[in-house]
Design a protein around this motif. Structure first.
Motif, PDB file in Angstrom:
ATOM      1  N   SER A  78       0.898  -1.233   0.146  1.00  0.00           N
ATOM      2  CA  SER A  78      -0.126   0.021  -0.025  1.00  0.00           C
ATOM      3  C   SER A  78       0.908   1.246   0.178  1.00  0.00           C
ATOM      4  O   SER A  78       1.928   1.303   0.814  1.00  0.00           O
ATOM      5  CB  SER A  78      -1.028   0.001   1.196  1.00  0.00           C
ATOM      6  N   LYS A  79       0.460   2.342  -0.743  1.00  0.00           N
ATOM      7  CA  LYS A  79       1.318   3.562  -0.961  1.00  0.00           C
ATOM      8  C   LYS A  79       0.491   4.609  -0.841  1.00  0.00           C
ATOM      9  O   LYS A  79      -0.805   4.817  -1.225  1.00  0.00           O
ATOM     10  CB  LYS A  79       1.829   3.385  -2.702  1.00  0.00           C
ATOM     11  N   PRO A  80       1.046   5.881  -0.607  1.00  0.00           N
ATOM     12  CA  PRO A  80       0.509   7.343  -0.788  1.00  0.00           C
ATOM     13  C   PRO A  80       0.194   7.434  -2.271  1.00  0.00           C
ATOM     14  O   PRO A  80       1.006   7.116  -2.993  1.00  0.00           O
ATOM     15  CB  PRO A  80       1.279   8.069  -0.295  1.00  0.00           C
ATOM     16  N   GLU A  81      -0.982   7.938  -2.507  1.00  0.00           N
ATOM     17  CA  GLU A  81      -1.467   8.295  -3.887  1.00  0.00           C
ATOM     18  C   GLU A  81      -1.941   9.589  -4.114  1.00  0.00           C
ATOM     19  O   GLU A  81      -2.745   9.994  -3.103  1.00  0.00           O
ATOM     20  CB  GLU A  81      -2.507   7.174  -4.154  1.00  0.00           C
ATOM     21  N   TYR A  82      -1.275  10.214  -5.089  1.00  0.00           N
ATOM     22  CA  TYR A  82      -1.848  11.584  -5.472  1.00  0.00           C
ATOM     23  C   TYR A  82      -2.114  11.545  -6.864  1.00  0.00           C
ATOM     24  O   TYR A  82      -1.473  11.217  -7.659  1.00  0.00           O
ATOM     25  CB  TYR A  82      -0.538  12.564  -5.104  1.00  0.00           C
ATOM     26  N   GLU A  83      -3.621  11.920  -7.122  1.00  0.00           N
ATOM     27  CA  GLU A  83      -4.192  11.919  -8.493  1.00  0.00           C
ATOM     28  C   GLU A  83      -4.774  12.963  -8.840  1.00  0.00           C
ATOM     29  O   GLU A  83      -5.447  13.593  -8.185  1.00  0.00           O
ATOM     30  CB  GLU A  83      -5.108  10.632  -8.480  1.00  0.00           C
TER      31      GLU A  83
END
Length: 185
Positions: A78-83
């Protein structure tokens, strides 16, 4: 936010599809993904991802630019996500190349998405086929604050179990690696 996500091999796709259809209407979409990296491979080397995704669906075509930071949970990845949604896919590709990023790999994902509510969370369950890879996959994800990732992953595991997916079916293999291996053959 952290994308608390687990991915699994699906042994009985029709059974999982039927269970998902009982919970929510499916949304068929085709993703055209292009992953970028620096020429030295440092994003990949730091477990980071920079992706331009163009989604073709019943509601039209949309493009999103995504950056994923390094995994915060080693077991799940699981990762930080910026979209963010972008107006012009060609312009974004040109900008990234102009900034010195190079296309690492591009491929297509054929998806059936289900927006469900489970354990008090908004959850996205996606059945995935990648034409260059054998098998069907199921991704189940929800967004969580960093201090909520463990609980969010427990809820994701519960959704997977409800769909007949066991721990033995989970995989951390990435589509990018699998497509690269398929193309190398």
């Amino acid at each position: 936010m952290i994308e608390a996500e687990l991915k699994a091999w699906v042994r009985a796709p029709e059974e999982v599809l039927n269970r998902l259809e009982e919970r929510a209407p499916g949304r068929v979409e085709v993703y055209q993904d292009t992953y970028y990296d620096r020429p030295d491979g440092s994003l990949d080397g730091q477990d980071q991802e920079l992706r331009v995704r163009t989604v073709h669906g019943a509601d039209g075509i949309r493009t999103v630019l995504t950056f994923k930071g390094a995994a915060v949970d080693e077991a799940s990845g699981s990762k930080p996500e910026y979209e963010t949604r972008v107006e012009d896919a060609d312009a974004v590709h040109a900008m990234l190349r102009g900034l010195g990023y190079v296309p690492l790999i591009a491929f297509e994902k054929r998806c059936r998405n289900y927006d469900i509510e489970a354990h008090g969370r908004d959850v996205l369950a996606t059945l995935v086929r990648v034409p260059e890879i054998d098998g069907t996959f199921l991704e189940v994800e929800t967004l969580a604050a960093e201090d909520d990732v463990v609980a969010a992953l427990a809820d994701v595991r519960a959704v997977l179990a409800d769909l007949g997916i066991g721990e033995e079916d989970l995989t951390r293999d990435t589509y990018t690696s699998a497509v690269r291996a398929s193309r190398a053959r």
